[in-house]
Design a protein around this motif. Structure first.
Motif, PDB file in Angstrom:
ATOM      1  N   GLY A 123     179.076  80.663  54.554  1.00 54.62           N
ATOM      2  CA  GLY A 123     177.774  81.251  55.186  1.00 54.62           C
ATOM      3  C   GLY A 123     177.673  82.310  56.168  1.00 54.62           C
ATOM      4  O   GLY A 123     177.087  82.552  56.762  1.00 54.62           O
ATOM      5  N   PHE A 145     180.414  74.583  50.370  1.00 52.27           N
ATOM      6  CA  PHE A 145     181.211  76.036  49.918  1.00 52.27           C
ATOM      7  C   PHE A 145     182.506  75.021  49.004  1.00 52.27           C
ATOM      8  O   PHE A 145     183.399  74.334  49.729  1.00 52.27           O
ATOM      9  CB  PHE A 145     180.791  76.739  50.778  1.00 52.27           C
ATOM     10  CG  PHE A 145     179.554  77.211  51.343  1.00 52.27           C
ATOM     11  CD1 PHE A 145     179.929  78.348  51.190  1.00 52.27           C
ATOM     12  CD2 PHE A 145     178.616  76.400  52.402  1.00 52.27           C
ATOM     13  CE1 PHE A 145     178.111  79.072  51.798  1.00 52.27           C
ATOM     14  CE2 PHE A 145     177.878  77.094  53.096  1.00 52.27           C
ATOM     15  CZ  PHE A 145     177.144  78.673  52.692  1.00 52.27           C
ATOM     16  N   SER A 159     179.078  80.412  48.107  1.00 51.71           N
ATOM     17  CA  SER A 159     178.320  78.956  48.233  1.00 51.71           C
ATOM     18  C   SER A 159     178.559  78.109  46.716  1.00 51.71           C
ATOM     19  O   SER A 159     178.158  79.151  45.582  1.00 51.71           O
ATOM     20  CB  SER A 159     176.777  79.627  48.467  1.00 51.71           C
ATOM     21  OG  SER A 159     175.843  78.727  47.944  1.00 51.71           O
ATOM     22  N   ASP A 161     175.869  77.062  45.618  1.00 56.84           N
ATOM     23  CA  ASP A 161     174.712  76.697  44.830  1.00 56.84           C
ATOM     24  C   ASP A 161     175.200  78.435  43.409  1.00 56.84           C
ATOM     25  O   ASP A 161     174.337  78.680  42.510  1.00 56.84           O
ATOM     26  CB  ASP A 161     173.996  77.788  45.417  1.00 56.84           C
ATOM     27  CG  ASP A 161     173.024  76.525  46.380  1.00 56.84           C
ATOM     28  OD1 ASP A 161     173.443  74.889  45.866  1.00 56.84           O
ATOM     29  OD2 ASP A 161     172.437  76.575  47.178  1.00 56.84           O
TER      30      ASP A 161
END
Length: 288
Positions: A123, A145, A159, A161
């Motif tokens: 991040g 992560f 990430s 995501d």
């Protein structure tokens, strides 16, 4: 030949070291700015890429270096199968775009969004902006992560995501969903990245995300995939187009609306009805 890997987010592959024009300087710089390069070109300038650019390498993509000359490397891209060479897609890239292959790691992951930030730590600590379809080997996971192996022995974080495991199962709907991320993106001859795609580049990139390695060019894709009757086409299949007596020149995903495709220079990626002039050159349907 020696093994290497792309160490820049996107490296454009050229027909020869003499192919780039003055306007292409940003694309061949030691640290290429492909976004600025794409933005700088109007339709006429983009048409001038025909016969100059071939494809693009994404970050950490392996290559075989066949020769080196005056700051350029003649390469083969094994992740991009081609009838031009059984070892992979051939072409030339600046030698400064290449580094050592990433070290050993575990299961590969791929970026599923148009662009993703690579961090030095989870991040934080921006390292680079990576493109859709970039494939990296994962090392570990922590707090949402994934740590990945980078060229030249580096490590970074992405990430969870923005990632999927390359080996995860997929569906035909996934192809339409992922291709639709780029609706409105301007066509780029030879493009395989978030900055521009051509018709076969779209199919190749989406397939790479979903764990399927297909040839880079439309005519090779048509030769490599299983054909089905045209009237049995369903969303997620591929339409192929050719003029009488010529090899396949265009490909697109069959969609509920008609076809999801990167049409041609001067146009943008669209999902549209299959127009009569397209139907006249429709020669095959293939299914993964």
């Amino acid at each position: 030949m020696k093994l290497a890997a792309a160490k820049v987010p996107v490296s454009t592959v050229w027909t020869s070291p003499d192919a780039p024009r003055d306007i292409d300087a940003a694309a061949v710089a030691d640290k290429p700015d492909v976004a600025a390069w794409a933005k700088s070109m109007d339709t006429e300038t983009r048409l001038g890429l025909h016969g100059r650019t071939l494809t693009q390498l994404l970050f950490a993509e392996p290559v075989l270096v066949r020769s080196e000359s005056n700051g350029w490397s003649e390469i083969l891209a094994p992740w991009q199968p081609s009838s031009a060479d059984e070892l992979g897609y051939p072409g030339w890239v600046p030698s400064s775009h290449l580094g050592e292959l990433p070290g050993s790691a575990t299961a590969p992951v791929t970026i599923t969004v148009p662009s993703a930030e690579l961090f030095g730590e989870p991040g934080s600590g921006h390292v680079a902006e990576l493109s859709f379809a970039t494939v990296l080997a994962s090392v570990e996971k922590a707090d949402g992560f994934t740590r990945v192996a980078l060229p030249d022995g580096g490590l970074g974080w992405l990430s969870d995501d923005v990632l999927r495991a390359v080996e995860s199962p997929s569906t035909p709907e996934d192809r339409i969903r992922l291709g639709s991320l780029f609706l409105g993106l301007e066509y780029l001859w030879g493009g395989t990245s978030q900055y521009g795609l051509d018709c076969s580049g779209l199919v190749h990139a989406v397939s790479r995300v979903l764990g399927r390695r297909v040839p880079r060019d439309a005519h090779d894709q048509a030769d490599a995939l299983e054909h089905i009757p045209i009237d049995e086409a369903r969303p997620g299949d591929l339409y192929f187009f050719a003029r009488p007596g010529k090899k396949v020149h265009h490909v697109g995903f069959v969609s509920a609306e008609g076809m999801l495709h990167a049409s041609e220079t001067g146009k943008r990626l669209e999902n549209e009805a299959l127009l009569p002039e397209r139907r006249e050159t429709l020669v095959a349907v293939a299914r993964f």
